[in-house]
Design an enzyme around this catalytic site. Structure first.
Site, PDB file in Angstrom:
ATOM      1  CE  LYS A 121       4.852  -7.142   3.425  1.00  0.00           C
ATOM      2  NZ  LYS A 121       6.253  -6.739   3.127  1.00  0.00           N
ATOM      3  CE  LYS A 133       8.450  -0.458   2.186  1.00  0.00           C
ATOM      4  NZ  LYS A 133       8.445  -1.854   2.650  1.00  0.00           N
ATOM      5  CG  ASP A 173      11.975  -1.847   1.371  1.00  0.00           C
ATOM      6  OD1 ASP A 173      11.154  -2.683   1.756  1.00  0.00           O
ATOM      7  OD2 ASP A 173      12.207  -1.663   0.148  1.00  0.00           O
TER       8      ASP A 173
HETATM    9  N1  GLU Z   1      10.553  -3.321   4.476  1.00  0.00           N
HETATM   10  C1  GLU Z   1      10.086  -4.536   5.085  1.00  0.00           C
HETATM   11  C2  GLU Z   1       8.814  -4.999   4.421  1.00  0.00           C
HETATM   12  O1  GLU Z   1       8.672  -4.820   3.235  1.00  0.00           O
HETATM   13  C3  GLU Z   1      10.030  -4.460   6.594  1.00  0.00           C
HETATM   14  C4  GLU Z   1       9.202  -3.387   7.173  1.00  0.00           C
HETATM   15  C5  GLU Z   1       9.337  -3.273   8.694  1.00  0.00           C
HETATM   16  O2  GLU Z   1      10.014  -4.065   9.318  1.00  0.00           O
HETATM   17  O3  GLU Z   1       8.718  -2.352   9.205  1.00  0.00           O
HETATM   18  O4  GLU Z   1       7.935  -5.575   5.002  1.00  0.00           O
END
Ligand code: GLU
Length: 452
Positions: A121, A133, A173
């Site tokens: 992503k 994460k 998140d």
């Molecule tokens: N938790 C979000 C995601 O799934 C954002 C992560 C972020 O901004 O670092 O992409």
């Protein structure tokens, strides 16, 4: 998740078998790896150097995994022990970047699937951010602000040593919103004696946060739907949109749908869903979920045009566009069939991996435009990278400029996924396109940086 995963081509099967053997009891991680491996075979055929350099074998193994104890006391003085974790998956394109999730369902499988998806992503956004994460099985629901603060402080007491603006930059998140980000950032600042703005994103706009970061994931998912529909010659205006969830992603997907002239008719939480044919009232939804922290039925109780359906998912409501924005594997094959029967034209994943593999395949076979989370919800992390840029330059960009950048990034993400799908022989397949485009970028960087 009880669905069995489809057989993989011989080129990637041994890697997958090793992943399953080495990470037994991690079904969500297997599912996320499987989807990427099933997509990238043509990239590996075109680039034998990726195979020789063991790119895939290295990518499926996180660079580092940290698991730690989080002890804290509740308001009655009783002790609780939660598990904290951070999986630092890949830093080949930039510092590890990805959110923290606080939810009782959190385990290593969930954090690893999220961290793995985050690599591709983030690559797809074209920005300099790696993938990671983290989170905890802590449940903020029903906890007082003081309890949440003590938990966040205890969590950061350990995690701080693994973070930094050039090392690892978390964000929110599920279960980690403005309140939690504030407490986490505050504790990091206290322990390190550094006001290091760029070590966390999603901060309050008064203290280093970026305009549009809060809205970005939901807005981005709707922009992505708009792009897919536009490519197919259709206009989003006037379309009915089904949204699941009632957190940050769902709220701002609903808000953007209204702005673009679509009609968002559903929202949900773990107790059921609400349907409102007049269009979901964003202010009321925010009041119920963010201010009162109440159940979704309170929305229907306060709105005559709405009705609450207990214990069901919103996919039984006929819509033109579906934006699943709750959590992984929330939309299964039966839900997909119901949506298809109701005439759905496009699905844009606001959450990470909300559709099961059988649901994705049902949509694609029925000719429904399907935007996988990796591409469709990339607007959140992309705006986090904009926040990091602003922090590094000690600047603050306006809401209008930031939203224009987000829209452009989503157009670029769409174009990258669309053209990679064509290039690799699966025109119109955004799953293949997103995986191939993200993987190519990561693989080239890994090749250049050597075997590490
Ligand atoms: N938790 C979000 C995601 O799934 C954002 C992560 C972020 O901004 O670092 O992409």
């Amino acid at each position: 998740m009880t669905e069995t995963l489809a057989p993989l081509s011989a080129a990637v099967r041994p890697v997958f078998d090793t992943v399953v053997a080495r990470n037994a009891h991690e079904p969500e991680f297997h599912q996320a790896v499987h989807e990427v491996l099933a997509s990238i075979v043509p990239v590996l055929e075109e680039h034998p150097t990726f195979v020789e350099a063991g790119i895939v074998e290295r990518l499926v193994e996180p660079e580092r995994q940290i698991i730690f104890r989080v002890p804290w006391t509740d308001d009655n003085g009783d002790l609780h022990v939660n598990r904290g974790m951070r999986v630092q998956f890949s830093s080949v394109l930039g510092p590890y970047k990805g959110g923290l999730r606080f939810h009782p369902s959190v385990n290593l499988s969930i954090i690893k699937f999220l961290g793995f998806e985050q690599i591709f992503k983030n690559a797809l956004t074209g920005q300099g951010i790696g993938g990671g994460k983290g989170g905890s099985d802590f449940d903020p629901h029903g906890r007082s602000d003081a309890e949440v603060m003590r938990f966040c402080q205890a969590f950061m007491d350990e995690l701080y040593r693994h973070l930094g603006e050039h090392t690892d930059v978390p964000a929110g998140d599920i279960g980690v919103g403005a309140r939690e980000v504030g407490y986490l950032f505050g504790q990091y600042r206290k322990i390190t004696n550094r006001h290091e703005s760029g070590m966390f994103t999603g901060k309050g706009v008064q203290w280093g946060g970026a305009e549009v970061r809060t809205e970005a994931t939901g807005y981005g998912a709707v922009f992505f739907a708009e792009e897919m529909l536009g490519t197919a010659g259709r206009d989003i205006a006037g379309m009915r949109m089904g949204v699941s969830g009632s957190g940050n992603v769902a709220i701002y997907a609903i808000a953007k749908a209204h702005q673009l002239g679509a009609i968002p008719v559903t929202a949900s939480d773990s107790t059921g869903y609400v349907v409102d044919d007049h269009g979901i009232d964003v202010d009321l939804l925010r009041q119920v979920k963010e201010v009162d922290r109440a159940r979704i039925s309170a929305y229907a109780a306060a709105r005559p045009s709405a009705r609450f359906v207990e214990g069901a998912r919103p996919w039984e409501v006929p819509v033109d566009i579906a934006v699943p924005s709750a959590t992984q594997n929330e939309l299964d094959e039966d839900d997909a069939r119901a949506l298809i029967a109701g005439g759905v034209r496009a699905v844009s994943e606001g959450a990470n991996m909300p559709c099961t593999p059988a649901a994705v395949s049902a949509f694609q076979k029925a000719g429904v435009l399907f935007g996988p989370g990796k591409a469709a919800n990339a607007g959140g992390v992309a705006t986090s990278a904009l926040e990091m840029s602003q922090n590094a330059a000690r600047q603050r960009w306006s809401f209008g400029d930031s939203e224009a950048r987000l829209r452009e990034i989503m157009q670029n993400v769409h174009a990258a996924a669309y053209s990679a799908a064509e290039r690799y022989g699966s025109p119109g397949d955004y799953v293949v396109g997103a995986n191939c485009a993200g993987f190519e970028r990561v693989a080239h960087a890994m090749l250049a940086q050597g075997v590490i």
